[in-house]
Write an enzyme that holds these catalytic residues in place. Sequence first.
Site, PDB file in Angstrom:
ATOM      1  N   ASN A   9       0.728  -1.150   0.040  1.00  0.00           N
ATOM      2  CA  ASN A   9       0.100   0.007   0.056  1.00  0.00           C
ATOM      3  C   ASN A   9       0.912   1.268   0.103  1.00  0.00           C
ATOM      4  O   ASN A   9       1.435   1.564   1.113  1.00  0.00           O
ATOM      5  CB  ASN A   9      -0.835  -0.122   1.152  1.00  0.00           C
ATOM      6  CG  ASN A   9      -1.763   1.382   1.448  1.00  0.00           C
ATOM      7  OD1 ASN A   9      -1.973   2.052   0.334  1.00  0.00           O
ATOM      8  ND2 ASN A   9      -2.486   1.391   2.596  1.00  0.00           N
ATOM      9  N   LYS A  11       0.051   4.192  -0.344  1.00  0.00           N
ATOM     10  CA  LYS A  11      -0.707   5.568   0.273  1.00  0.00           C
ATOM     11  C   LYS A  11      -0.431   6.693  -0.506  1.00  0.00           C
ATOM     12  O   LYS A  11      -0.232   6.541  -1.914  1.00  0.00           O
ATOM     13  CB  LYS A  11      -0.171   5.721   1.674  1.00  0.00           C
ATOM     14  CG  LYS A  11      -0.081   4.411   2.781  1.00  0.00           C
ATOM     15  CD  LYS A  11       0.089   4.894   4.006  1.00  0.00           C
ATOM     16  CE  LYS A  11       0.171   3.575   4.768  1.00  0.00           C
ATOM     17  NZ  LYS A  11       0.151   3.657   6.268  1.00  0.00           N
ATOM     18  N   HIS A  95      -9.336   0.894   5.144  1.00  0.00           N
ATOM     19  CA  HIS A  95      -8.171   1.215   5.943  1.00  0.00           C
ATOM     20  C   HIS A  95      -8.318   1.988   6.921  1.00  0.00           C
ATOM     21  O   HIS A  95      -9.248   3.199   6.849  1.00  0.00           O
ATOM     22  CB  HIS A  95      -7.217   1.887   4.809  1.00  0.00           C
ATOM     23  CG  HIS A  95      -5.774   1.917   5.304  1.00  0.00           C
ATOM     24  ND1 HIS A  95      -5.383   2.712   6.144  1.00  0.00           N
ATOM     25  CD2 HIS A  95      -4.860   0.939   4.981  1.00  0.00           C
ATOM     26  CE1 HIS A  95      -4.147   2.570   6.404  1.00  0.00           C
ATOM     27  NE2 HIS A  95      -3.681   1.244   5.750  1.00  0.00           N
ATOM     28  N   GLU A  97      -6.762   4.552   8.102  1.00  0.00           N
ATOM     29  CA  GLU A  97      -6.595   6.016   7.578  1.00  0.00           C
ATOM     30  C   GLU A  97      -7.950   6.506   7.026  1.00  0.00           C
ATOM     31  O   GLU A  97      -8.325   7.828   7.283  1.00  0.00           O
ATOM     32  CB  GLU A  97      -5.462   6.112   6.768  1.00  0.00           C
ATOM     33  CG  GLU A  97      -4.379   6.081   7.582  1.00  0.00           C
ATOM     34  CD  GLU A  97      -2.898   5.366   6.881  1.00  0.00           C
ATOM     35  OE1 GLU A  97      -3.072   5.432   5.381  1.00  0.00           O
ATOM     36  OE2 GLU A  97      -2.055   4.833   7.288  1.00  0.00           O
ATOM     37  N   GLU A 165      -5.330  -5.276  10.753  1.00  0.00           N
ATOM     38  CA  GLU A 165      -4.626  -4.004  10.879  1.00  0.00           C
ATOM     39  C   GLU A 165      -4.761  -3.523  12.366  1.00  0.00           C
ATOM     40  O   GLU A 165      -5.602  -2.639  12.127  1.00  0.00           O
ATOM     41  CB  GLU A 165      -4.705  -2.971   9.687  1.00  0.00           C
ATOM     42  CG  GLU A 165      -4.182  -3.889   8.416  1.00  0.00           C
ATOM     43  CD  GLU A 165      -3.572  -2.698   7.397  1.00  0.00           C
ATOM     44  OE1 GLU A 165      -2.366  -2.800   7.178  1.00  0.00           O
ATOM     45  OE2 GLU A 165      -4.207  -1.794   7.085  1.00  0.00           O
ATOM     46  N   GLY A 171       2.254   2.218  10.858  1.00  0.00           N
ATOM     47  CA  GLY A 171       3.266   3.325  10.958  1.00  0.00           C
ATOM     48  C   GLY A 171       3.874   3.608  12.015  1.00  0.00           C
ATOM     49  O   GLY A 171       4.443   4.730  11.976  1.00  0.00           O
ATOM     50  N   SER A 209       3.258  -2.080  10.274  1.00  0.00           N
ATOM     51  CA  SER A 209       4.974  -2.055  10.566  1.00  0.00           C
ATOM     52  C   SER A 209       5.439  -3.595  10.399  1.00  0.00           C
ATOM     53  O   SER A 209       6.498  -4.032  11.042  1.00  0.00           O
ATOM     54  CB  SER A 209       5.316  -1.661  12.111  1.00  0.00           C
ATOM     55  OG  SER A 209       4.654  -0.466  12.334  1.00  0.00           O
TER      56      SER A 209
END
Length: 249
Positions: A9, A11, A95, A97, A165, A171, A209
Amino acid sequence: MTLPLVIGNWKMNSLVSPACDMARSLAHKLVAVEGVEVVIAPPFTSLYPVGQIIKDSKLSLAGQNCYFENSGAFTGEISLEMLQDVGCGFILIGHSERRSVFGENDALINKKVHQTLKAGLTAVLCVGENLAQRKADETFKVLEMQLSQGLAGLPGLSQIVIAYEPVWAIGTGVNATPQQAVEVHAFIRHYIFEKLGFSEKIRIIYGGSVNPENSKNLLQEKEINGALVGGASLKLESFCAIINSALEP
Ligand code: PEP
């Protein structure tokens, strides 16, 4: 045996030219690699040229998001037909985010999953608890909600991948341990099979991560059918190392 799936991904990173270079190099590196399915999700602006570059390769293309309507007055959105038109076979949906920065809820996510499957694409439904929820021992409760609502109204044989996730691992450099991930994957598998009527064989991949140092330990677990990789998918060496660790020893 379940074919492991590794998704990169990207992003909101990379302009068209470096994205194309990366796709070209990756496709080249994968020429002789068997036993793993690899997907990349570049930003929208690079989807078409990257799709052209990888169309005869072992790589597949994913959209990072979609809208559930086919066309019309939805400024700033992208339809599944458009994503399919440029070669996407997979769509990331929900996701963390998208949920936390753009306020997407499970009802909207469910509409996107439905539309993705209707278009004949594979939906990668992302789920996971945040740190406060984990600390409050609410992980399973959160996942039950995200899964039951995100998958509502779908037939059991749907073309779905679940990406677990944990938000606290995305991240941050702090990955879930293999034990933590296995515990949650087993829970998800049991829940979607027993309560929602989905196949036990659905691939459940881990994201948060993942890097070349921890990928082997995570991916050698039978419960973990692959990885959704953010930061480490932006560099050829680290992404290839992760892909390699998904292969049988
Ligand atoms: C992600 O983007 O889904 C992700 C897991 O990011 P990272 O690997 O950087 O934690």
